[in-house]
Design a protein around this motif. Sequence first.
Motif, PDB file in Angstrom:
ATOM      1  N   PHE A  45       0.808  -1.215   0.000  1.00  0.00           N
ATOM      2  CA  PHE A  45       0.000   0.000   0.000  1.00  0.00           C
ATOM      3  C   PHE A  45       0.849   1.276   0.000  1.00  0.00           C
ATOM      4  O   PHE A  45       0.342   2.351   0.298  1.00  0.00           O
ATOM      5  CB  PHE A  45      -0.968  -0.020   1.188  1.00  0.00           C
ATOM      6  CG  PHE A  45      -2.036  -1.058   1.035  1.00  0.00           C
ATOM      7  CD1 PHE A  45      -3.166  -0.802   0.297  1.00  0.00           C
ATOM      8  CD2 PHE A  45      -1.880  -2.319   1.596  1.00  0.00           C
ATOM      9  CE1 PHE A  45      -4.142  -1.773   0.126  1.00  0.00           C
ATOM     10  CE2 PHE A  45      -2.844  -3.293   1.440  1.00  0.00           C
ATOM     11  CZ  PHE A  45      -3.982  -3.027   0.704  1.00  0.00           C
ATOM     12  N   ASP A  46       2.109   1.163  -0.347  1.00  0.00           N
ATOM     13  CA  ASP A  46       2.979   2.319  -0.514  1.00  0.00           C
ATOM     14  C   ASP A  46       2.552   3.046  -1.786  1.00  0.00           C
ATOM     15  O   ASP A  46       2.416   2.429  -2.845  1.00  0.00           O
ATOM     16  CB  ASP A  46       4.436   1.857  -0.615  1.00  0.00           C
ATOM     17  CG  ASP A  46       5.419   3.003  -0.772  1.00  0.00           C
ATOM     18  OD1 ASP A  46       4.990   4.172  -0.874  1.00  0.00           O
ATOM     19  OD2 ASP A  46       6.628   2.729  -0.804  1.00  0.00           O
ATOM     20  N   VAL A  47       2.338   4.339  -1.712  1.00  0.00           N
ATOM     21  CA  VAL A  47       1.831   5.096  -2.860  1.00  0.00           C
ATOM     22  C   VAL A  47       2.769   4.990  -4.067  1.00  0.00           C
ATOM     23  O   VAL A  47       2.318   5.069  -5.212  1.00  0.00           O
ATOM     24  CB  VAL A  47       1.556   6.577  -2.477  1.00  0.00           C
ATOM     25  CG1 VAL A  47       2.854   7.356  -2.305  1.00  0.00           C
ATOM     26  CG2 VAL A  47       0.675   7.252  -3.499  1.00  0.00           C
ATOM     27  N   VAL A  58      -5.496   3.349  -1.080  1.00  0.00           N
ATOM     28  CA  VAL A  58      -4.715   4.515  -0.655  1.00  0.00           C
ATOM     29  C   VAL A  58      -5.501   5.786  -0.959  1.00  0.00           C
ATOM     30  O   VAL A  58      -5.551   6.716  -0.152  1.00  0.00           O
ATOM     31  CB  VAL A  58      -3.329   4.537  -1.341  1.00  0.00           C
ATOM     32  CG1 VAL A  58      -2.590   5.828  -1.031  1.00  0.00           C
ATOM     33  CG2 VAL A  58      -2.498   3.341  -0.916  1.00  0.00           C
ATOM     34  N   GLY A  59      -6.151   5.827  -2.126  1.00  0.00           N
ATOM     35  CA  GLY A  59      -6.969   6.985  -2.497  1.00  0.00           C
ATOM     36  C   GLY A  59      -8.113   7.232  -1.533  1.00  0.00           C
ATOM     37  O   GLY A  59      -8.438   8.374  -1.207  1.00  0.00           O
ATOM     38  N   GLU A  60      -8.747   6.158  -1.057  1.00  0.00           N
ATOM     39  CA  GLU A  60      -9.819   6.311  -0.065  1.00  0.00           C
ATOM     40  C   GLU A  60      -9.276   6.907   1.225  1.00  0.00           C
ATOM     41  O   GLU A  60      -9.928   7.751   1.854  1.00  0.00           O
ATOM     42  CB  GLU A  60     -10.471   4.964   0.218  1.00  0.00           C
ATOM     43  CG  GLU A  60     -11.324   4.437  -0.910  1.00  0.00           C
ATOM     44  CD  GLU A  60     -11.905   3.068  -0.607  1.00  0.00           C
ATOM     45  OE1 GLU A  60     -11.973   2.691   0.573  1.00  0.00           O
ATOM     46  OE2 GLU A  60     -12.291   2.367  -1.564  1.00  0.00           O
ATOM     47  N   ILE A  93      -1.690  14.359  -0.894  1.00  0.00           N
ATOM     48  CA  ILE A  93      -0.936  14.199   0.349  1.00  0.00           C
ATOM     49  C   ILE A  93      -0.141  15.466   0.639  1.00  0.00           C
ATOM     50  O   ILE A  93      -0.112  15.963   1.769  1.00  0.00           O
ATOM     51  CB  ILE A  93      -0.016  12.962   0.268  1.00  0.00           C
ATOM     52  CG1 ILE A  93      -0.861  11.687   0.243  1.00  0.00           C
ATOM     53  CG2 ILE A  93       0.971  12.937   1.423  1.00  0.00           C
ATOM     54  CD1 ILE A  93      -0.092  10.437  -0.148  1.00  0.00           C
ATOM     55  N   ALA A  94       0.492  16.018  -0.396  1.00  0.00           N
ATOM     56  CA  ALA A  94       1.268  17.258  -0.223  1.00  0.00           C
ATOM     57  C   ALA A  94       0.353  18.424   0.152  1.00  0.00           C
ATOM     58  O   ALA A  94       0.713  19.259   0.985  1.00  0.00           O
ATOM     59  CB  ALA A  94       2.044  17.569  -1.499  1.00  0.00           C
ATOM     60  N   GLN A  95      -0.834  18.497  -0.460  1.00  0.00           N
ATOM     61  CA  GLN A  95      -1.777  19.563  -0.122  1.00  0.00           C
ATOM     62  C   GLN A  95      -2.233  19.448   1.322  1.00  0.00           C
ATOM     63  O   GLN A  95      -2.409  20.459   2.006  1.00  0.00           O
ATOM     64  CB  GLN A  95      -2.985  19.529  -1.056  1.00  0.00           C
ATOM     65  CG  GLN A  95      -2.690  19.996  -2.452  1.00  0.00           C
ATOM     66  CD  GLN A  95      -3.869  19.826  -3.392  1.00  0.00           C
ATOM     67  OE1 GLN A  95      -4.896  19.255  -3.031  1.00  0.00           O
ATOM     68  NE2 GLN A  95      -3.714  20.305  -4.611  1.00  0.00           N
ATOM     69  N   ASN A  96      -2.417  18.225   1.798  1.00  0.00           N
ATOM     70  CA  ASN A  96      -2.833  18.023   3.189  1.00  0.00           C
ATOM     71  C   ASN A  96      -1.745  18.436   4.170  1.00  0.00           C
ATOM     72  O   ASN A  96      -2.036  18.749   5.327  1.00  0.00           O
ATOM     73  CB  ASN A  96      -3.214  16.562   3.425  1.00  0.00           C
ATOM     74  CG  ASN A  96      -4.516  16.184   2.759  1.00  0.00           C
ATOM     75  OD1 ASN A  96      -5.312  17.037   2.393  1.00  0.00           O
ATOM     76  ND2 ASN A  96      -4.733  14.896   2.588  1.00  0.00           N
TER      77      ASN A  96
END
Length: 191
Positions: A45-47, A58-60, A93-96
């Motif tokens: 599950f590593d992006v 991972v998207g969920e 992920i970066a935006q978060n």
Amino acid sequence: MAIEPYLNLVTSQHYNKVKFMSWLSAVLQKVDDVLEVTNAIPEAFDVNKAVGVQLDTVGELVGRSRYLPFQLTDGSSPVLDDTNYRIALKAKIAQNQWDGTLPQIYDVWNSLFPNAQLIIKDNQDMTMDAKIRGDLGLQSVTLVTVGYIIPKPSGVRLNVKWESEITRRDYLGMIVTERDTVQLTFPNPEL
């Protein structure tokens, strides 16, 4: 975990008993199999390594769907392939984790699109201009245009301008508004 070290702990009284050793090996092998699967889960599950259903999972968790809420201008499927979906997930992920600074936007951009250049200008009037040089491909262009890639403060309008070696009619005049909707202006037919 290998089962041999545990089998070697059996005393000499039982070590030569075939049925006992077979039973113990079967039990230990089940535990070993479960441990191997458990150890493989983080990598699956590593992006950067996940594919297909694992990438959807991972998207969920991240909060970004593989399905775009609109049709692409060339008529292709609005379902992102694994490569573009991975880009969208990394951007989310970066935006978060974004700290609100321009240098971090450039870091995010350079990690996602090392062959394209981004120049951002804060207009100090609740708008930002983003100029992009380089060809990204239609799905990546669409992701940038709808606000999936470049982080921005809430309520700030992002105007995206493209400078590409390839004349692309399919993304001329696209801008992202504060509601993350796409406004299209038809390109000049003389282009």
